[in-house]
Design a protein around this motif. Structure first.
Motif, PDB file in Angstrom:
ATOM      1  N   GLY A   1       7.491  -9.038 -13.080  1.00 47.62           N
ATOM      2  CA  GLY A   1       7.573  -7.705 -12.521  1.00 47.62           C
ATOM      3  C   GLY A   1       7.389  -7.678 -11.179  1.00 47.62           C
ATOM      4  O   GLY A   1       6.867  -8.564 -10.619  1.00 47.62           O
ATOM      5  N   CYS A   2       7.856  -6.704 -10.592  1.00 48.76           N
ATOM      6  CA  CYS A   2       7.490  -6.687  -9.179  1.00 48.76           C
ATOM      7  C   CYS A   2       7.044  -5.233  -8.675  1.00 48.76           C
ATOM      8  O   CYS A   2       7.637  -4.285  -9.425  1.00 48.76           O
ATOM      9  CB  CYS A   2       8.819  -7.195  -8.244  1.00 48.76           C
ATOM     10  SG  CYS A   2      10.164  -6.338  -8.494  1.00 48.76           S
ATOM     11  N   ILE A   3       6.899  -4.665  -7.456  1.00 47.13           N
ATOM     12  CA  ILE A   3       6.348  -3.719  -6.937  1.00 47.13           C
ATOM     13  C   ILE A   3       6.510  -3.510  -5.598  1.00 47.13           C
ATOM     14  O   ILE A   3       6.395  -4.435  -4.777  1.00 47.13           O
ATOM     15  CB  ILE A   3       4.937  -3.205  -7.220  1.00 47.13           C
ATOM     16  CG1 ILE A   3       4.513  -1.678  -6.981  1.00 47.13           C
ATOM     17  CG2 ILE A   3       3.922  -4.337  -6.672  1.00 47.13           C
ATOM     18  CD1 ILE A   3       3.056  -1.312  -7.528  1.00 47.13           C
TER      19      ILE A   3
ATOM     20  N   THR B   1       8.766  -0.093  -9.510  1.00 51.79           N
ATOM     21  CA  THR B   1       8.447  -1.314 -10.027  1.00 51.79           C
ATOM     22  C   THR B   1       9.837  -1.544 -10.792  1.00 51.79           C
ATOM     23  O   THR B   1      10.818  -0.697 -11.374  1.00 51.79           O
ATOM     24  CB  THR B   1       7.156  -1.249 -11.000  1.00 51.79           C
ATOM     25  OG1 THR B   1       7.533  -0.093 -11.926  1.00 51.79           O
ATOM     26  CG2 THR B   1       6.062  -1.039 -10.379  1.00 51.79           C
TER      27      THR B   1
ATOM     28  N   VAL C   1       2.722  -3.472 -13.714  1.00 55.77           N
ATOM     29  CA  VAL C   1       2.418  -3.821 -12.453  1.00 55.77           C
ATOM     30  C   VAL C   1       1.869  -2.771 -11.589  1.00 55.77           C
ATOM     31  O   VAL C   1       2.724  -1.438 -11.526  1.00 55.77           O
ATOM     32  CB  VAL C   1       3.745  -4.345 -11.667  1.00 55.77           C
ATOM     33  CG1 VAL C   1       3.389  -5.040 -10.033  1.00 55.77           C
ATOM     34  CG2 VAL C   1       4.222  -5.613 -12.257  1.00 55.77           C
ATOM     35  N   SER C   2       0.874  -2.765 -10.820  1.00 48.48           N
ATOM     36  CA  SER C   2       0.599  -1.724 -10.004  1.00 48.48           C
ATOM     37  C   SER C   2      -0.197  -2.319  -8.802  1.00 48.48           C
ATOM     38  O   SER C   2      -0.077  -3.475  -8.397  1.00 48.48           O
ATOM     39  CB  SER C   2      -0.835  -0.982 -10.617  1.00 48.48           C
ATOM     40  OG  SER C   2      -1.524  -1.836 -10.809  1.00 48.48           O
TER      41      SER C   2
ATOM     42  N   TYR D   1      10.776  -4.525 -14.069  1.00 50.42           N
ATOM     43  CA  TYR D   1      10.252  -5.583 -15.176  1.00 50.42           C
ATOM     44  C   TYR D   1      11.161  -6.407 -15.606  1.00 50.42           C
ATOM     45  O   TYR D   1      12.290  -6.150 -15.808  1.00 50.42           O
ATOM     46  CB  TYR D   1       9.424  -4.716 -16.240  1.00 50.42           C
ATOM     47  CG  TYR D   1       8.252  -3.952 -15.941  1.00 50.42           C
ATOM     48  CD1 TYR D   1       8.570  -2.680 -15.419  1.00 50.42           C
ATOM     49  CD2 TYR D   1       6.978  -4.701 -15.663  1.00 50.42           C
ATOM     50  CE1 TYR D   1       7.383  -2.036 -14.872  1.00 50.42           C
ATOM     51  CE2 TYR D   1       6.026  -3.942 -15.015  1.00 50.42           C
ATOM     52  CZ  TYR D   1       6.258  -2.560 -14.990  1.00 50.42           C
ATOM     53  OH  TYR D   1       5.041  -1.867 -14.300  1.00 50.42           O
TER      54      TYR D   1
ATOM     55  N   GLU E   1       6.096   2.281  -4.325  1.00 53.33           N
ATOM     56  CA  GLU E   1       5.291   1.829  -5.519  1.00 53.33           C
ATOM     57  C   GLU E   1       6.328   1.894  -6.879  1.00 53.33           C
ATOM     58  O   GLU E   1       5.690   1.894  -7.917  1.00 53.33           O
ATOM     59  CB  GLU E   1       3.944   2.521  -5.868  1.00 53.33           C
ATOM     60  CG  GLU E   1       3.076   2.282  -4.965  1.00 53.33           C
ATOM     61  CD  GLU E   1       1.758   3.082  -5.004  1.00 53.33           C
ATOM     62  OE1 GLU E   1       0.825   3.235  -4.312  1.00 53.33           O
ATOM     63  OE2 GLU E   1       1.391   2.979  -6.253  1.00 53.33           O
TER      64      GLU E   1
END
Length: 127
Positions: free
Chosen positions: A49-51, A58, A70-71, A60, A56
């Motif tokens: 996952g990425c952000i 995301t 992801v946060s 997945y 913000e």
């Protein structure tokens, strides 16, 4: 100089949860993306996952959808990977990676898009 420090790995039972953290330094006021990847023994590296720090948003990977979140805390330049309902197949070394946000406002899970990598943290799911 950009540096990443991942932490939070450990031993967890199947069905349990774990939260990984990744502290990024060196980006200053620039926007960036942080990605989480994992590599299990004998397997290819996989995007989890990425952000994006910009909005913000995301993205997945298939194995993470519905279980992982992801946060980020942009004030602390920290990204988190909350992992729930862990199973044996989630055992791997988890890496956080980062890069400047330049051509897009969102992140993706292509590892070649990430210039900077943390040292990895081991997650073991075992009963």
């Amino acid at each position: 100089e950009v540096q990443l420090q991942a932490s939070g790995g450990g031993l967890v039972q199947p069905g349990g949860s774990l939260r990984l953290s990744c502290v990024a330094s060196g980006f200053g006021s620039d926007e960036y993306v942080i990605g989480w990847f994992r590599q299990a023994p004998g397997k290819e590296r996989e995007g989890v996952g990425c952000i994006s720090s910009f909005d913000e948003s995301t993205v997945y990977g298939d194995s993470a959808k519905g279980r992982f979140t992801v946060s980020s805390d942009n004030a602390k330049n920290t990204a988190f990977l909350q992992m729930n309902s862990l199973n044996f197949e989630d055992t791997a070394v988890y890496y956080c990676a980062a890069d400047y946000l330049i051509a897009s406002v969102s992140c993706d899970l292509d590892p070649d898009e990430y210039e900077y990598w943390g040292q990895g943290t081991l997650v073991t799911v075992s009963s």
